[in-house]
Design an enzyme around this catalytic site. Structure first.
Site, PDB file in Angstrom:
ATOM      1  N   HIS A 243       0.815  -1.218   0.000  1.00  0.00           N
ATOM      2  CA  HIS A 243       0.000   0.000   0.000  1.00  0.00           C
ATOM      3  C   HIS A 243       0.855   1.278   0.000  1.00  0.00           C
ATOM      4  CE1 HIS A 243      -3.485  -2.499   0.472  1.00  0.00           C
ATOM      5  NE2 HIS A 243      -2.904  -3.115   1.498  1.00  0.00           N
TER       6      HIS A 243
HETATM    7  C1  BDR Z   1      -1.311   0.533   6.000  1.00  0.00           C
HETATM    8  O1  BDR Z   1      -1.306  -0.620   6.786  1.00  0.00           O
HETATM    9  C2  BDR Z   1      -0.001  -0.872   7.177  1.00  0.00           C
HETATM   10  O2  BDR Z   1       0.166  -2.187   7.618  1.00  0.00           O
HETATM   11  C3  BDR Z   1       0.819  -0.526   5.963  1.00  0.00           C
HETATM   12  O3  BDR Z   1       2.148  -0.228   6.291  1.00  0.00           O
HETATM   13  C4  BDR Z   1       0.071   0.642   5.363  1.00  0.00           C
HETATM   14  O4  BDR Z   1       0.666   1.870   5.717  1.00  0.00           O
HETATM   15  C5  BDR Z   1      -2.452   0.512   5.014  1.00  0.00           C
HETATM   16  O5  BDR Z   1      -3.672   0.406   5.708  1.00  0.00           O
END
Ligand code: BDR
Ligand code: CA
Length: 317
Positions: A243
């Site tokens: 993400h």
């Molecule tokens: C976020 O969840 C985290 O685990 C990731 O690093 C990302 O920033 C997305 O919801």
């Protein structure tokens, strides 16, 4: 003949985290960027681990221009998380050599000083809970107008969360901070989970990472191998999503994304809904528009961009 453009000044506020670490790696070797600072926040791991991870990452990558490093605040309370894709240490257990702390400054101080030093020029890329950005704005409310832009990896506009049924992990971890930042008069881009999640990496991604003899390859290969294992074991997926990496690409290559201007807020109190991104979609919308929401992306284009960025990191290390 076009004049060479100045690299864009960026702060990466993050909670490493595997996808955070990949984004930091790409950004530190992107000639279009000047990463002024990387600042740690508690999130995927606790504050001390987040700071240690960020310091170890920068030391291991040894980029040509060293960013300032901010220390995560230890007083931010994190809600319990049912499972984590990042492993106990946040970086898939890759066992990076720890780097001793040399009197680091708090993330919020580092961010505040950078904004003051580069008024209206800085983009803050927020890849973790918005705790630090909110604290900077509380400490000095007038600073909002000196921030160039904030690009936020967070929220889900379609109610499909990863931390709860309706909230993404970053907004869920500090809903009050997310609500506060969204309410501020800053140019904001929201990169929600369903958009970052359009970019899926198959197993062949592992083959295309920088080679083992590069510093970037030594770091990324075992970390991402862990991510593939965790996705299979915990989610039953063969492909992975990164993400924060998609959010970095949204900052560097906005043309790869479709956007919509929205009026957005964050729920802070609901037993079931804390951290939920709420968008006013009424025909007679009452809330004022306050952010750009990236609703879709060219997934192939983003993936290519990521491969190019990681190849460049490999060549430089
Ligand atoms: C976020 O969840 C985290 O685990 C990731 O690093 C990302 O920033 C997305 O919801
Ligand atoms: Ca993150």
């Amino acid at each position: 003949m076009s004049l060479p453009t100045e690299p864009r000044k960026l702060i990466i506020d993050c909670d490493p985290g595997i996808d955070d670490a990949v984004a930091v790696t790409m950004a530190l070797f992107d000639p279009r960027l000047e990463v002024v600072a990387v600042t740690a926040a508690a999130g995927n791991v606790g504050a001390e681990q987040a700071t240690a991870n960020l310091q170890a990452l920068v030391a291991c990558l040894d980029p040509p221009r060293l960013p300032r490093i901010g220390v995560a605040a230890t007083d931010a309370a994190l809600p319990a998380r049912p499972y984590s894709m990042h492993g106990a240490d946040g970086l898939g257990g890759i066992d990076l050599p720890r780097v001793p702390l040399h009197g680091g400054h708090a993330s919020e101080k580092v961010i505040w000083e950078a904004i003051k030093a580069h008024p209206r020029q800085l983009t803050i890329l927020a890849l973790g809970p918005l705790t630090n950005v909110s604290r900077v704005l509380k400490r000095d409310p007038g600073i909002a107008e000196l921030i160039g832009a904030v690009v936020i990896c967070g929220g889900t506009a379609q109610g499909l969360g990863n931390a709860t049924p309706v909230a993404d992990f970053n907004f869920f971890s500090d809903p009050a901070a997310a609500r506060h930042v969204l309410a501020e008069p800053i140019t904001k881009t929201l990169v929600p989970l369903e958009t970052t999640g359009q970019v899926v990496y198959d197993l062949d991604f592992l083959e295309r990472l920088p080679r083992e003899f590069t510093r970037a390859g030594r770091l990324l290969r075992p970390m991402l191998a862990h991510a593939f294992r965790a996705h299979r074991q915990l989610l039953g997926c063969e492909g992975i999503r990164l993400h924060d990496v998609a959010a970095l690409v949204a900052a560097t290559d906005p043309d790869l994304f479709e956007r919509e201007t929205v009026a957005a807020d964050v729920e802070t109190t609901g037993d079931l809904t804390a951290g939920m991104l709420v968008i006013d979609r009424r025909r007679n919308r009452v809330w004022r528009p306050n952010a750009d929401l990236l609703v879709a992306c060219d997934a192939v284009g983003v993936r290519d961009r990521v491969l190019k960025g990681l190849t460049a990191a490999g060549e430089a290390t």
